[in-house]
Design an enzyme around this catalytic site. Structure first.
Site, PDB file in Angstrom:
ATOM      1  N   MET A  77       6.629  26.722 -21.249  1.00 54.95           N
ATOM      2  CA  MET A  77       6.862  25.309 -20.991  1.00 54.95           C
ATOM      3  C   MET A  77       5.930  24.796 -19.998  1.00 54.95           C
ATOM      4  SD  MET A  77      10.838  24.815 -20.736  1.00 54.95           S
ATOM      5  CE  MET A  77      10.738  23.157 -20.875  1.00 54.95           C
ATOM      6  N   HIS A  78       5.649  23.413 -19.912  1.00 50.44           N
ATOM      7  CA  HIS A  78       4.881  22.750 -18.569  1.00 50.44           C
ATOM      8  C   HIS A  78       3.616  22.727 -18.664  1.00 50.44           C
ATOM      9  CE1 HIS A  78       9.210  22.686 -17.354  1.00 50.44           C
ATOM     10  NE2 HIS A  78       9.243  23.968 -17.148  1.00 50.44           N
ATOM     11  N   ASP A 136      10.434  27.455 -24.855  1.00 50.98           N
ATOM     12  CA  ASP A 136      10.887  28.754 -25.019  1.00 50.98           C
ATOM     13  C   ASP A 136      12.251  29.049 -24.717  1.00 50.98           C
ATOM     14  OD1 ASP A 136      10.556  28.014 -22.253  1.00 50.98           O
ATOM     15  OD2 ASP A 136       9.408  30.081 -21.869  1.00 50.98           O
TER      16      ASP A 136
END
Length: 500
Positions: A81-82, A240
């Site tokens: 992520m991110h 995820d």
């Protein structure tokens, strides 16, 4: 027989799994790629490394497959992520991706609070401004690399860039977009207000689709490079943690996931879009349509145990270190541990706090310390469960995966500390299986994501809480919660003496 592929784009490697209609893993391949850490706190990767290694992994997977490649209906993704990927007008990468574990953006997090306000930020995005999220990274590039930012035509998340290189189509999906601080989580749309307040052009946000959404087929070039059929359908995939939840069957009310890896995650299914946790835990869109999940994080869960082993039993296996764990009574003979070896996230977003052993005496043996470490990790995860329950959530069944599910005594400790039924799955593949389930559902293998997951997942062992232990752990948990407040000032004083 038909098959699907799950692609899990992790931080250190990509993992691809080939799964048949019975949910059996026919084959799996993993390929690593490096981190780029030019300065302290920096963590980057070359997005093209993801493409190269995923291509190689899929080529190897296909080359060892005895069936007809046309039987592989589709593939989908789980992704770290991110992370921030910036593309120019020609869809070329402008700079290395800045990853989720990059901590350079403390200044930009404060800018977000100044520009938006904490109350409005939580109202729109459901999450606090933390260094890991994508918006602070965008603001950092805008501030420190203005020429690069000016060339950006779209930003992407890691798995979305990988999918673009397979299909030529640019999209994001809700579970990953929820980790950017630019999504209105409840309304499932990019927030024009957040863009306007922070000075991010709304037109660089990619189009949004559902996690099971079909975004096309692979290109002829990608088919040629991997050996896959050009007819292979591609589905958007999920973050995820969302895919880990799908891959563990967290798809109904009351279901919760406890994942103990390097960090620890407690993730609980949520149907309501307007529940307010005041930013104490994360609140994201799920990979299942129109649902959500809440999530608390322990920064050093399995890492605390690895640290203990490396310092006190470096040459021994974990099995040897934990031998006799079941013979140590609840409370580790009066020894308490807080797993703050690298700071903490939930419920204390504190980078300065550090770990403590409380109650040491001359009678304690190494196995008492090991039990205390395991109990302390579990107490930290219980703090997230406690927040969920205080909000009115029912948590009665917890699927346990990761390192914490590999030891029977630890599984029983989880049941007793969490006061909930703990379920160990027969085959645990987490996010990769979650991605495969999304591809199977998108391909029409089942009428619902739940039905698809039920076909893929089999329970192995169930651990029930022991009432006597539940009572003892409730007392110990109250003591554990006091340690943070009573050591916070001490750790702030010790900070200047630590190694850089």
């Amino acid at each position: 027989m038909k098959h699907v592929i799950g692609v899990d784009l992790g931080t250190s490697a990509v993992k691809v799994v080939l799964v048949n209609q019975q949910g059996q893993i026919v084959n799996e391949v993993s390929k690593p790629y490096p981190l780029i850490q030019e300065k302290s706190g920096y963590s980057e990767q070359d997005p093209n490394e993801w493409v190269t290694q995923t291509t190689a992994a899929l080529k190897e997977l296909v080359s060892t497959f005895n069936g007809d490649v046309a039987s592989i209906d589709g593939l989908s993704f789980s992704g770290q992520m991110h992370g921030l990927v910036l593309l120019d007008n020609n869809n070329e990468v402008l700079r290395n991706a800045i990853l989720w574990n990059d901590t350079r953006t403390t200044e930009q997090c404060q800018q977000i609070y100044n520009l938006v306000g904490e109350e409005k930020l939580l109202q729109i995005t459901k999450n606090p401004a933390l260094e890991g999220f994508t918006l602070p990274k965008l603001l950092w590039v805008k501030q420190y690399e203005p020429e690069t930012f000016a060339k950006a035509s779209v930003f992407m998340l890691p798995k979305d860039y990988l999918r673009y290189k397979m299909t030529g189509q640019i999209h994001s999906e809700y579970s990953d977009a929820a980790g950017t601080l630019l999504l209105n989580v409840a309304e499932k749309s990019w927030s024009e207000e957040m863009c306007e307040l922070t000075g991010i052009p709304a037109n660089i946000c990619p189009p949004l689709v559902e996690s099971h959404g079909n975004v096309g087929t692979i290109t002829a070039q990608f088919a040629s490079e991997t050996g896959l059929a050009e007819s292979t359908k591609v589905f958007a995939g999920g973050a995820d943690n969302a895919c880990g939840a799908i891959g563990s069957g967290i798809l109904s009310k009351g279901k919760t996931l406890c994942s103990i890896g390097t960090s620890g995650v407690v993730l609980s299914y949520e149907e309501e879009k307007d529940r307010d946790f005041g930013g104490k835990v994360h609140y994201f869109n799920h990979g299942e349509e129109n649902t959500f999940y809440t999530m608390g994080v322990t920064l050093a869960a399995g890492y605390s145990l690895s640290w203990f082993k490396d310092v006190f039993a470096k040459e021994e296996a974990f099995e040897t270190l934990l031998q006799g764990l079941e013979n140590v009574p609840v409370g580790a003979n009066g020894l308490l541990f807080t797993p703050y070896v690298v700071g903490e996230r939930t419920p204390h977003a504190d980078a300065t706090i550090r770990a403590s052993f409380i109650g040491m005496d001359a009678s304690h043996e190494r196995i008492d310390f090991a039990r205390a470490v395991i109990e302390g990790i579990t107490f930290s995860l219980q703090e997230s469960i406690d927040i969920f329950r205080q909000s009115g959530k029912t948590i009665d069944t917890i699927i346990s995966i990761g390192g914490g599910a590999k030891n029977e005594t630890w599984l029983q400790i989880q049941a007793d500390v969490f006061n909930a039924k703990i379920v160990k799955l027969q085959s645990e593949q987490g996010p990769a299986i979650g991605a495969a389930i999304l591809a199977a559902y998108g391909s029409g293998w089942a009428s619902s994501l739940q039905e698809c997951a039920d076909a893929f997942l089999i329970e192995d062992i169930v651990y029930e809480p022991i009432p006597e232990n539940v009572e003892k752990y409730a007392t110990l948990f109250n003591l554990y919660k006091q340690v943070y407040s009573q050591t916070k000032e001490l750790n702030e004083g010790l900070k200047s003496f630590r190694k850089n």
